[in-house]
Design a protein around this motif. Sequence first.
Motif, mmCIF file in Angstrom:
data_model
loop_
_atom_site.group_PDB
_atom_site.id
_atom_site.type_symbol
_atom_site.label_atom_id
_atom_site.label_comp_id
_atom_site.label_asym_id
_atom_site.label_seq_id
_atom_site.Cartn_x
_atom_site.Cartn_y
_atom_site.Cartn_z
ATOM 1 N N SER A 86 30.635 10.845 29.663
ATOM 2 C CA SER A 86 29.771 10.598 29.778
ATOM 3 C C SER A 86 29.501 10.118 28.222
ATOM 4 N N THR A 87 30.562 11.050 27.118
ATOM 5 C CA THR A 87 30.264 10.912 25.452
ATOM 6 C C THR A 87 30.777 9.666 25.109
ATOM 7 N N LEU A 88 32.145 8.854 25.690
ATOM 8 C CA LEU A 88 31.782 7.149 25.526
ATOM 9 C C LEU A 88 30.837 6.497 26.284
ATOM 10 N N LEU A 89 30.476 6.692 27.213
ATOM 11 C CA LEU A 89 28.930 6.297 27.167
ATOM 12 C C LEU A 89 27.813 5.684 27.045
ATOM 13 N N GLU A 91 27.833 6.556 23.293
ATOM 14 C CA GLU A 91 28.617 5.840 22.301
ATOM 15 C C GLU A 91 28.346 4.248 22.208
ATOM 16 N N GLN A 92 28.600 3.735 23.425
ATOM 17 C CA GLN A 92 28.277 2.999 23.171
ATOM 18 C C GLN A 92 26.638 2.778 24.185
ATOM 19 N N LEU A 95 25.857 2.545 19.988
ATOM 20 C CA LEU A 95 26.338 1.021 19.567
ATOM 21 C C LEU A 95 25.133 0.417 19.434
ATOM 22 N N ASP A 96 24.773 0.411 20.746
ATOM 23 C CA ASP A 96 23.654 -0.822 20.888
ATOM 24 C C ASP A 96 22.688 -0.894 19.972
ATOM 25 N N ALA A 117 30.767 14.982 15.496
ATOM 26 C CA ALA A 117 31.603 14.367 16.255
ATOM 27 C C ALA A 117 32.941 14.023 15.418
ATOM 28 N N HIS A 118 32.811 12.916 14.476
ATOM 29 C CA HIS A 118 33.303 12.405 13.889
ATOM 30 C C HIS A 118 33.729 12.500 12.569
ATOM 31 N N PHE A 129 28.122 15.582 23.760
ATOM 32 C CA PHE A 129 27.275 15.636 23.833
ATOM 33 C C PHE A 129 26.941 15.299 24.755
ATOM 34 N N LEU A 211 32.899 3.416 14.780
ATOM 35 C CA LEU A 211 33.475 3.682 15.506
ATOM 36 C C LEU A 211 32.484 2.324 16.385
ATOM 37 N N GLY A 212 33.981 2.040 17.264
ATOM 38 C CA GLY A 212 34.220 1.052 17.535
ATOM 39 C C GLY A 212 34.629 0.139 16.532
ATOM 40 N N GLY A 213 34.960 0.128 15.192
ATOM 41 C CA GLY A 213 34.916 -1.219 14.771
ATOM 42 C C GLY A 213 33.792 -1.108 13.941
ATOM 43 N N SER A 214 32.146 -0.672 14.463
ATOM 44 C CA SER A 214 31.392 -0.181 13.433
ATOM 45 C C SER A 214 31.077 0.546 12.318
ATOM 46 N N ARG B 14 38.819 -4.512 19.249
ATOM 47 C CA ARG B 14 38.071 -4.058 18.952
ATOM 48 C C ARG B 14 37.064 -3.445 19.530
ATOM 49 N N GLY B 15 35.982 -2.773 19.053
ATOM 50 C CA GLY B 15 34.467 -2.310 20.060
ATOM 51 C C GLY B 15 35.794 -1.254 20.626
ATOM 52 N N VAL B 16 36.660 -0.387 20.630
ATOM 53 C CA VAL B 16 37.183 0.007 22.263
ATOM 54 C C VAL B 16 37.017 1.333 21.976
ATOM 55 N N LEU B 17 36.545 1.888 21.972
ATOM 56 C CA LEU B 17 36.031 3.470 22.279
ATOM 57 C C LEU B 17 36.652 4.624 22.581
ATOM 58 N N LEU B 28 36.828 3.651 26.248
ATOM 59 C CA LEU B 28 36.174 2.431 27.042
ATOM 60 C C LEU B 28 35.521 1.027 26.015
#
Lengths: 376, 93
Positions: A86-89, A91-92, A95-96, A117-118, A129, A211-214, B14-17, B28
């Motif tokens: 759930s946390t990763l969803l 975070e996606q 990012l968006d 968290a980070h 969360f 986070l995810g490269g950003s 890149r972009g993997v959580l 993810l």
Amino acid sequence: VTGTAADERIGHSPLARAIASSGLAGSMLEFPSAPLSHREFTALLGHVQMQRTTGLLWDAITSGRLPVAGSQTEQAEELHLRALCSTLLLEQLLLDTIAALRKAGVDVRVLKGSAAAHLDYPDPSLRTFGDIDLLVRSDQFETAVTWLTDQGYTRLYPQPRPGFDRNFSKGTSFLTPGGLEIDLHRTLAMGPYGIRLDLDRLWQGGDSFTLGGSRLRALAPESRLLHACYHVVLGDVRPRLIPLRDVAQIALGHHLDLGSLHELVRASRGQAVVAKAVRLAWQTFALADVLSISAWAAAYRTDPREAADIAVYGKGSSYASKSVAAIRSIPTTRGRASYLYALLVPTASYLEPRHSSRLARLRSGWRQTQISRGRR
Amino acid sequence: VSVLVTTTRYRRARGVLARDTELHVVLLPTAQRRDFVLLGGGAAAIWRLLDAPLTADQIAQRFDRSSSPEDTELVGYLHDLLARGVLDLEDPP
């Protein structure tokens, strides 16, 4: 997961607090010496899921602090993996959302969950969360709302009148078609404490994390501590363990600039809230360490006016009671008039899902305010 | 295959959580909108090693095992992780 009368005041059992303190330096809380029974462990799983402390339960098990038996390790990991998914969803979605808001020219700071968290925990897996929280500037709030609405996200609470969002509201919430929640904040609390918050100072400085490269921006640790304290004292009547842990984690884990923290707290007239939250965190986790901030909090004397302001957020509090209490914190007469007009004469689209008429809304608000006063 | 094993460096896409429970790693891959990937054992260990890009040789050495093209288990893991979008190949210099 039951406790004593003293635990009831804190609101959580010693075991739940011990789990939530896992890995926290200086906590004197003790773990059981033998594995819990199946029934006790099942109850514990339910509690940690509700309190969002699955990562801390997992840490307590893998560190050997909490003895387990049979399939308890597998059950705890499965629950934690679900929370992490759930946390990763979220975070996606974070990012968006930030990428798009940036394109629209909106300056954003990540609040609470992902930022904590980070930036505040030694391992982000410890802190899960349930939604994402973003802070945007007052003058960009409407642009952000428009963009989120255009994405097909449903705004949960409309503003009473145009302009209310950017001038007075704490923020608003959105639901995505997939059922994820985005809390868009302009300030960090409803009512008087939200109105008084020194937003310019809050936006100063800050930390960032990848986070995810950003690269994402968050508040400075002193501001994150203030926010965690506001969440503890001005949020749920019985605060969850995770914001309490955030308070302790930030206070113990960072070399805080106390001068900057006290300036922010003073400018926002939030001393009583921060002192209460720090005392509560120290008490909840039985922290032995004395820091400057905990010594200050222990010595702080709340005056009757501060106590009355905090009581607005206590048992029996309502949107109406917090809204009424906010009036005298609005600095200008014109602002107060505009605020009252918006609340007393909201638009039809605001009234529709809540009340049959403006008169019914006034009656309901009056009743709630009286109930809240009666309980103080 | 030998070029893949000895010179190509693998890296986290890149972009993997990611989150790591120490028993498992849950991933993810956001760039390709794929499903969650749950890694355990050797695959999780490879992910943890790839904090910085490494060749298959280097990965094998860290596991104290042969880096030959016949090390099909390792190469199989790497291909699987590439296919799932959680690893990619670093461009050669």
